[in-house]
Design a protein around this motif. Structure first.
Motif, short mmCIF file in Angstrom:
data_model
loop_
_atom_site.label_atom_id
_atom_site.label_comp_id
_atom_site.label_asym_id
_atom_site.label_seq_id
_atom_site.Cartn_x
_atom_site.Cartn_y
_atom_site.Cartn_z
N PRO A 148 -57.69 22.53 -71.66
CA PRO A 148 -56.88 23.38 -72.54
C PRO A 148 -56.40 24.61 -71.77
O PRO A 148 -57.18 25.28 -71.09
N GLY A 149 -55.12 24.87 -71.84
CA GLY A 149 -54.54 25.97 -71.07
C GLY A 149 -54.23 25.58 -69.64
O GLY A 149 -53.85 26.43 -68.83
N GLY A 150 -54.39 24.30 -69.30
CA GLY A 150 -54.07 23.83 -67.95
C GLY A 150 -52.57 23.82 -67.71
O GLY A 150 -51.77 23.67 -68.64
N ARG A 151 -52.18 23.97 -66.45
CA ARG A 151 -50.77 24.09 -66.12
C ARG A 151 -50.27 22.86 -65.37
O ARG A 151 -50.92 22.36 -64.45
N LEU A 152 -49.12 22.39 -65.78
CA LEU A 152 -48.35 21.40 -65.04
C LEU A 152 -47.23 22.13 -64.32
O LEU A 152 -46.48 22.89 -64.94
N ALA A 153 -47.12 21.91 -63.01
CA ALA A 153 -46.02 22.49 -62.24
C ALA A 153 -45.46 21.41 -61.34
O ALA A 153 -46.19 20.83 -60.53
N ALA A 154 -44.18 21.11 -61.51
CA ALA A 154 -43.59 20.00 -60.77
C ALA A 154 -42.19 20.37 -60.32
O ALA A 154 -41.49 21.16 -60.96
N SER A 155 -41.79 19.78 -59.21
CA SER A 155 -40.39 19.87 -58.78
C SER A 155 -39.77 18.49 -58.89
O SER A 155 -40.40 17.48 -58.58
N VAL A 156 -38.54 18.46 -59.36
CA VAL A 156 -37.74 17.23 -59.43
C VAL A 156 -36.34 17.57 -58.94
O VAL A 156 -35.92 18.72 -58.98
N TRP A 157 -35.61 16.58 -58.47
CA TRP A 157 -34.28 16.84 -57.94
C TRP A 157 -33.29 17.13 -59.06
O TRP A 157 -33.34 16.53 -60.14
N GLY A 158 -32.36 18.04 -58.76
CA GLY A 158 -31.23 18.25 -59.64
C GLY A 158 -30.23 17.11 -59.48
O GLY A 158 -30.50 16.12 -58.80
N PRO A 159 -29.06 17.21 -60.10
CA PRO A 159 -28.04 16.16 -59.98
C PRO A 159 -27.70 15.89 -58.52
O PRO A 159 -27.78 16.78 -57.67
N PRO A 160 -27.31 14.65 -58.18
CA PRO A 160 -27.10 14.28 -56.78
C PRO A 160 -26.10 15.16 -56.04
O PRO A 160 -26.28 15.45 -54.86
N GLU A 161 -25.06 15.61 -56.74
CA GLU A 161 -24.07 16.43 -56.05
C GLU A 161 -24.61 17.79 -55.63
O GLU A 161 -24.02 18.48 -54.78
N THR A 162 -25.77 18.19 -56.19
CA THR A 162 -26.37 19.48 -55.84
C THR A 162 -27.50 19.35 -54.83
O THR A 162 -28.06 20.36 -54.43
N ALA A 163 -27.83 18.12 -54.44
CA ALA A 163 -28.98 17.88 -53.54
C ALA A 163 -28.53 17.08 -52.32
O ALA A 163 -28.93 15.93 -52.13
N PRO A 164 -27.72 17.68 -51.45
CA PRO A 164 -27.13 16.92 -50.34
C PRO A 164 -28.15 16.40 -49.33
O PRO A 164 -27.87 15.42 -48.65
N ASP A 274 -26.65 23.36 -42.78
CA ASP A 274 -27.44 23.90 -43.88
C ASP A 274 -27.23 23.03 -45.12
O ASP A 274 -26.09 22.85 -45.57
N LEU A 275 -28.33 22.50 -45.67
CA LEU A 275 -28.26 21.60 -46.82
C LEU A 275 -29.15 22.09 -47.96
O LEU A 275 -30.09 21.40 -48.38
N PRO A 276 -28.91 23.30 -48.48
CA PRO A 276 -29.71 23.75 -49.61
C PRO A 276 -29.56 22.76 -50.76
O PRO A 276 -28.46 22.40 -51.15
N SER A 277 -30.69 22.30 -51.28
CA SER A 277 -30.67 21.22 -52.27
C SER A 277 -31.39 21.66 -53.53
O SER A 277 -32.56 22.08 -53.50
N ARG A 278 -30.66 21.53 -54.65
CA ARG A 278 -31.19 22.01 -55.91
C ARG A 278 -32.38 21.17 -56.38
O ARG A 278 -32.31 19.96 -56.49
N THR A 279 -33.47 21.87 -56.62
CA THR A 279 -34.63 21.25 -57.25
C THR A 279 -34.93 22.01 -58.52
O THR A 279 -34.74 23.23 -58.58
N LEU A 280 -35.32 21.29 -59.53
CA LEU A 280 -35.71 21.92 -60.78
C LEU A 280 -37.22 22.12 -60.77
O LEU A 280 -37.98 21.19 -60.49
N LEU A 281 -37.64 23.33 -61.05
CA LEU A 281 -39.06 23.67 -61.10
C LEU A 281 -39.50 23.64 -62.56
O LEU A 281 -39.00 24.41 -63.38
#
Length: 289
Positions: A148-164, A274-281
């Motif tokens: 109880p009160g535990g945290r989930l923290a994950a990264s997933v990719w944003g849309p393909p055009e934002t993650a080169p 430079d390939l900055p790639s959007r990830t959703l946190l």
């Protein structure tokens, strides 16, 4: 192009075989990939509020990232359990973490965990959750194993055009190989690129305090040749076989030249790509009661 029917069991078997085959390549590429990966791991530890003494589950650890970082953070009184679908990835992660003494690496699947309820203070996943066949089932299992009160923290990719970093080369291969459109329900790197849908699924699984924020992983390469190396090293072997069958050789120069050209727009004057790639946190918390 028409899509084929989705078979969950076949999908997981293919994923397992692909990651087994690619495991050595990902180990070879580790330092270069971590240019962008480590800052994401650090943000996940912050969002998961990981502290010394905590028990943490790392889902989809691959070759042991961010399990090794987690182990150093929780210290000798904490424990990290790292989970991956691929036997070969598990073996590499075990070898990399063996000297730490506080990491257990298991082969397993988040959707059918054989772990006790309330066993972890935090669950961390870096670019792994989006491959779950049933997101809600995976999130429900995540909630079950957290305190109880535990945290989930994950990264997933944003849309393909934002993650080169991951999308540009695959787009070239999809076009040149005329790959069929996958079934809409088949997981992909972009299966969780809709923040509103992710929030709905997490809340349906019982999580609260859900937030989804954007972060650009700062990937960079010394040149287009390095991007070609990445795709040669880390692509599923089936794609390389398809190149060979269609163009006569896995080393087809036109294919690899097209992949190099796909990141040319990201070149700086000094030649660096430079390939900055959007990830959703993604962050969510299990209720206290």
């Amino acid at each position: 192009m028409t899509s084929t029917r989705f078979d969950p069991a076949r999908f997981k078997a293919t994923q397992r075989a692909n990651w087994n085959a690619m495991s050595a390549g990902w180990l070879t590429w580790r330092e270069k990939f971590e240019r962008g990966g480590t800052p994401v791991s650090e943000r996940l530890l912050e969002l998961g509020e990981v502290r010394p003494g905590h028990r943490v589950l790392d889902v989809g650890t691959g070759i042991g990232e961010p399990a090794v970082l987690l182990a150093n953070t929780v210290g000798e009184h904490g424990r990290v359990t790292a989970l991956d679908l691929s036997e070969e990835m598990v073996e590499i992660a075990r070898a990399r973490s063996a000297a730490l003494g506080n990491v257990d690496v298991l082969r397993g699947d988040l959707e059918s965990l054989d772990l006790p309820a309330g066993a972890f203070d935090a669950l961390i996943s870096r670019w792994g959750l989006m491959f779950a066949v049933d997101h809600r089932a995976a999130f429900a299992e995540a909630a079950r194993v957290l305190v109880p009160g535990g945290r989930l923290a994950a990264s997933v990719w944003g849309p393909p055009e934002t993650a080169p970093m991951i999308s540009r080369g695959f787009r070239v291969l999809a076009e040149r190989l005329e790959l069929p459109q996958p079934p809409p329900e088949e997981p992909s790197p972009y299966s969780m690129s809709d923040p509103a849908q992710v929030e709905r699924e997490l809340r349906a699984a019982g999580f609260a305090e859900v937030s989804v924020t954007g972060f650009d992983a700062p990937f960079w390469l010394t040149g287009t040749d390095e991007y070609v190396e990445f795709y040669r090293t880390c692509s599923p072997p089936g794609l390389l076989t398809m190149i060979e069958k269609r163009f006569g050789s896995k080393d087809d120069p036109d294919t690899w030249a097209a992949i190099a050209a796909s990141v040319e727009p990201y070149r700086r004057p000094d030649g660096r790509i430079d390939l900055p790639s959007r990830t959703l946190l993604v962050r969510a918390v299990t209720p206290l009661s």
